[in-house]
Design an enzyme around this catalytic site. Structure first.
Site, PDB file in Angstrom:
ATOM      1  N   CYS A   1     -56.151 -10.685  -8.829  1.00  0.00           N
ATOM      2  CA  CYS A   1     -56.825 -10.161 -10.014  1.00  0.00           C
ATOM      3  C   CYS A   1     -58.294 -10.561  -9.956  1.00  0.00           C
ATOM      4  CB  CYS A   1     -56.171 -10.750 -11.259  1.00  0.00           C
ATOM      5  SG  CYS A   1     -56.913 -10.193 -12.796  1.00  0.00           S
TER       6      CYS A   1
ATOM      7  N   HIS B   1     -49.673  -4.268 -13.976  1.00  0.00           N
ATOM      8  CA  HIS B   1     -50.651  -5.367 -13.934  1.00  0.00           C
ATOM      9  C   HIS B   1     -51.780  -5.105 -14.942  1.00  0.00           C
ATOM     10  CE1 HIS B   1     -53.215  -8.399 -11.651  1.00  0.00           C
ATOM     11  NE2 HIS B   1     -54.084  -7.798 -12.435  1.00  0.00           N
ATOM     12  N   GLU B   2     -52.321  -3.886 -14.924  1.00  0.00           N
ATOM     13  CA  GLU B   2     -53.429  -3.555 -15.827  1.00  0.00           C
ATOM     14  C   GLU B   2     -52.962  -3.499 -17.282  1.00  0.00           C
ATOM     15  OE1 GLU B   2     -56.277  -3.867 -14.648  1.00  0.00           O
ATOM     16  OE2 GLU B   2     -55.573  -3.883 -12.578  1.00  0.00           O
TER      17      GLU B   2
ATOM     18  N   HIS C   1     -52.944  -6.796 -19.025  1.00  0.00           N
ATOM     19  CA  HIS C   1     -54.250  -7.269 -19.522  1.00  0.00           C
ATOM     20  C   HIS C   1     -54.475  -6.833 -20.972  1.00  0.00           C
ATOM     21  CE1 HIS C   1     -56.097  -9.207 -16.103  1.00  0.00           C
ATOM     22  NE2 HIS C   1     -55.874  -8.184 -15.302  1.00  0.00           N
TER      23      HIS C   1
HETATM   24 CO    CO Z   1     -56.019  -8.202 -13.232  1.00  0.00          CO
END
Ligand code: CO
Length: 196
Positions: free
Chosen positions: A121, A163-164, A167
């Protein structure tokens, strides 16, 4: 809006470099807010986020990573990056084969299966770990103009989306690791963060 409207179709990789915030910055731990206003400044943010992502380089970048706590991320799992040696021996990177995507207010559905892939990341530099994710999913999202879309994704693309998406819920990939690994790595990063 005019010619900004289709900048994704005729993508030229232009924009400004935004500062990427690093773990343990508090904005990375916040649940981001829905995007409700689709205006020129949103288009500009998307353009700059893509530019920043390509040059970092990364395959995805979420708004909280540039300090904006809103539900938006950009990604491109296909672009190519080639090292070129210049006549004076300096190195530059040539970027090509862009397939930029912007997902706003995404909703993940129909998750199934399981896949393990190595993740890193831009906000957690220097650490790469295997993370377990769903192998397949559907994502509903809005584009920069508020129009609704549906995308099916599997394997690598599904990993990037999860993953995004994390966030936007205030999670980094370390939060997906087992308790002890997570604790150890976070401690290590906190120490590094204090020194910087
Ligand atoms: Co990331």
């Amino acid at each position: 809006m005019g010619n900004t409207k289709n900048f994704l179709e005729n993508y030229e990789c232009k924009g400004n470099t935004l500062k990427i915030v690093k773990f343990p910055h508090t904005v990375l731990a916040q649940k981001a807010q829905e995007v409700t206003v689709f205006d020129d400044s949103l288009v500009e943010l998307c353009r700059d986020m893509l530019f920043t992502m390509y040059h970092a380089p990364g395959v995805g970048l979420a708004a909280p990573q540039v300090g904006k706590s809103i539900r938006l991320f950009v990604m491109d799992a296909e672009f190519e990056r080639e090292k070129v040696i210049m006549p004076d021996d300096s190195e530059v990177y040539r970027l090509s084969n862009f397939h930029p995507q912007v997902l706003i207010n995404p909703i993940l559905k129909d998750m199934e299966g399981s896949i393990i892939g190595q993740e890193g990341c831009l906000s957690v530099p220097g650490i790469q770990e295997d993370v377990e994710r769903y192998e397949k999913l559907t994502v509903e999202y809005q584009d920069m103009f508020g129009e609704h879309h549906v995308m099916e994704a599997s394997e690598y693309l599904a990993i990037v989306i999860q993953h995004e998406y994390d966030h936007l819920d205030g999670l980094v990939f370390l939060d997906r690791l087992n308790f002890f690994k997570k604790k150890m790595l976070k401690k290590q990063l906190m120490k590094k963060g204090k020194k910087a």
